[in-house]
Design a protein around this motif. Structure first.
Motif, PDB file in Angstrom:
ATOM      1  N   SER A 179       0.847  -1.189   0.000  1.00  0.00           N
ATOM      2  CA  SER A 179       0.000   0.000   0.000  1.00  0.00           C
ATOM      3  C   SER A 179       0.886   1.243   0.000  1.00  0.00           C
ATOM      4  N   PHE A 232     -13.085  -2.292  -9.299  1.00  0.00           N
ATOM      5  CA  PHE A 232     -12.598  -1.786  -8.026  1.00  0.00           C
ATOM      6  C   PHE A 232     -12.578  -2.891  -6.973  1.00  0.00           C
ATOM      7  N   GLN A 233     -11.784  -2.663  -5.911  1.00  0.00           N
ATOM      8  CA  GLN A 233     -11.591  -3.718  -4.914  1.00  0.00           C
ATOM      9  C   GLN A 233     -12.777  -3.900  -3.989  1.00  0.00           C
ATOM     10  N   ILE A 257      -3.818  -5.267 -10.385  1.00  0.00           N
ATOM     11  CA  ILE A 257      -3.113  -4.538  -9.335  1.00  0.00           C
ATOM     12  C   ILE A 257      -3.306  -5.272  -8.022  1.00  0.00           C
ATOM     13  N   THR A 258      -2.218  -5.610  -7.353  1.00  0.00           N
ATOM     14  CA  THR A 258      -2.336  -6.373  -6.126  1.00  0.00           C
ATOM     15  C   THR A 258      -1.087  -6.210  -5.275  1.00  0.00           C
ATOM     16  N   ALA A 312      -3.048   3.583 -11.945  1.00  0.00           N
ATOM     17  CA  ALA A 312      -4.255   3.090 -12.610  1.00  0.00           C
ATOM     18  C   ALA A 312      -5.325   4.171 -12.691  1.00  0.00           C
ATOM     19  N   GLN A 313      -5.508   4.919 -11.626  1.00  0.00           N
ATOM     20  CA  GLN A 313      -6.512   5.987 -11.618  1.00  0.00           C
ATOM     21  C   GLN A 313      -6.148   7.096 -12.588  1.00  0.00           C
ATOM     22  N   LYS A 320       0.771   2.042  -7.188  1.00  0.00           N
ATOM     23  CA  LYS A 320       0.169   1.216  -8.232  1.00  0.00           C
ATOM     24  C   LYS A 320      -1.269   1.635  -8.545  1.00  0.00           C
ATOM     25  N   SER A 321      -2.068   1.942  -7.523  1.00  0.00           N
ATOM     26  CA  SER A 321      -3.460   2.354  -7.750  1.00  0.00           C
ATOM     27  C   SER A 321      -3.539   3.779  -8.299  1.00  0.00           C
ATOM     28  N   MET A 354     -12.615  -0.438 -15.462  1.00  0.00           N
ATOM     29  CA  MET A 354     -11.917  -0.685 -14.205  1.00  0.00           C
ATOM     30  C   MET A 354     -12.800  -1.476 -13.251  1.00  0.00           C
ATOM     31  N   ASP A 412      -8.280  -3.515  -9.851  1.00  0.00           N
ATOM     32  CA  ASP A 412      -7.560  -3.007  -8.690  1.00  0.00           C
ATOM     33  C   ASP A 412      -7.902  -3.840  -7.460  1.00  0.00           C
ATOM     34  N   GLU A 413      -6.977  -4.692  -7.057  1.00  0.00           N
ATOM     35  CA  GLU A 413      -7.177  -5.586  -5.898  1.00  0.00           C
ATOM     36  C   GLU A 413      -8.530  -6.302  -5.992  1.00  0.00           C
TER      37      GLU A 413
END
Length: 342
Positions: free
Chosen positions: A59, A113-114, A228-229, A67-68, A63-64, A111, A196-197
């Motif tokens: 975290s 989302f997690q 993304i993880t 992506a955003q 990475k996020s 996308m 994303d996750e």
């Protein structure tokens, strides 16, 4: 009626291996009352049609945010892009008008989302939310939109889709809600999906089911897929290549099997050692010592040096560049040879 499997004409689709998305020297920062946080600091990566890229890191690694920025979600203060390019099918999205980027978002780039429960509207049925994609973007009637919503739910293997299309998000399990998010991402047949996750808060069995579903759909429709993880174990069987991020930078890239067999950066090596193993029963779980750096005050030299077991004086003063170390491999480590062959 148009089906989920229907794809745009062949000349509109890129053949496997053709660059679909290229992120070039991307810099993103956040200006706050505490100072400027450089969340993304010179990121480069690419994904081709039919290819799966896993972006890994703890975290706060950036990475996020990357992506955003790609999807255009991050397009207002306090976050801002200070340099770089995001090329989608050869066109720089950062120079497009807001309207052009909105047309691409959802239709060409989707996308997942997690937190599916937060991403879905709790007062609208899942069928209505799925159908809205077709009503807004394609002018479908309510009847057609509902039929296509059922088809999508069937496609992502939600049991009794026709009976459950009018159910609300809270009436589904976490795994089923994530399947609905995947269905929404697929609805407009995008070229690229960013997940994303996607398996956060799901149990191990459901994680595997969700990842298998994503891999199956990606292979079937020849989409680009960015996963993304923070968990190397999640992507082992589905990714083609991996980019490892730390403190806003990519520190290693490699084909997935080569990275697992011989990591070329101490941070990647630490992440791999921290994966629980069945043959280590009774052994203490390894953890990388220390914490990720404060992005307002990133350490001099290599940002990982305070946590690195093999750091030298050079690591504490000189920032290592990401340089090629082999076919399809790169590492941002002064001691990559020792790490690779150690």
């Amino acid at each position: 009626m148009t089906t989920v499997a229907d794809r745009p004409a062949a000349e509109e689709r890129l053949t496997p291996g053709t660059p679909l998305l290229e992120v070039r020297d991307l810099h993103v920062e956040f200006k706050t009352r505490d100072g400027i946080a450089k969340a993304v600091n010179g990121v480069n990566y690419s994904v081709s049609a039919g290819e799966t890229l896993a972006v890994l890191g703890e975290s706060g690694s950036g990475k996020s945010v990357t992506a955003q920025t790609i999807t255009g979600i991050l397009d207002m203060p306090p976050g801002r892009v200070t340099a770089g390019q995001i090329l989608f099918r050869g066109r720089d999205m950062l120079t497009m008008s807001g309207e052009e980027r909105r047309r691409i978002r959802g239709r060409k780039i989707a996308m997942i989302f997690q937190d599916a429960l937060s991403a879905l509207n709790p007062v609208l049925s899942v069928g209505y939310q799925l159908g809205e994609m077709f009503r807004v973007h394609e002018g479908a009637s309510r009847k057609e939109a509902k039929a296509r919503a059922i088809e999508l739910m069937d496609r992502v293997r939600i049991p009794a889709a026709a009976q459950r299309v009018n159910d609300y998000p809270h009436q589904f399990s976490g795994g089923m809600r994530q399947r609905i998010m995947i269905a929404m991402a697929l609805a407009l047949k995008p070229d690229l999906i960013i997940a994303d996750e996607p398996t956060t808060a799901l149990d191990v069995t459901v994680q595997a089911q969700v990842m298998d579903l994503l891999a199956e759909l990606q292979a079937e429709f020849q989409m680009g897929l960015i996963l993304i993880t923070h968990d190397l174990g999640v992507v082992a069987d589905v990714a083609d290549k991996i980019a490892v991020m730390y403190a806003g930078r990519i520190v290693e890239t490699a084909p997935v099997h080569e990275l697992y067999a011989k990591p070329a950066h101490p941070y990647t090596k630490g992440l791999l050692r921290s994966i629980p193993r069945l043959d280590d029963k009774g052994q203490e779980l390894y953890a990388i010592k220390g914490l990720p750096p404060n992005l307002y005050r990133v350490p001099a030299g290599c940002a990982f040096n305070p946590r690195c077991e093999q750091a030298t004086d050079r690591c504490r003063t000189e920032v290592p560049e990401l340089h090629l170390i082999g076919d399809g491999r790169a590492s941002a480590c002064h001691l990559w040879k020792e790490t690779l062959h150690g």
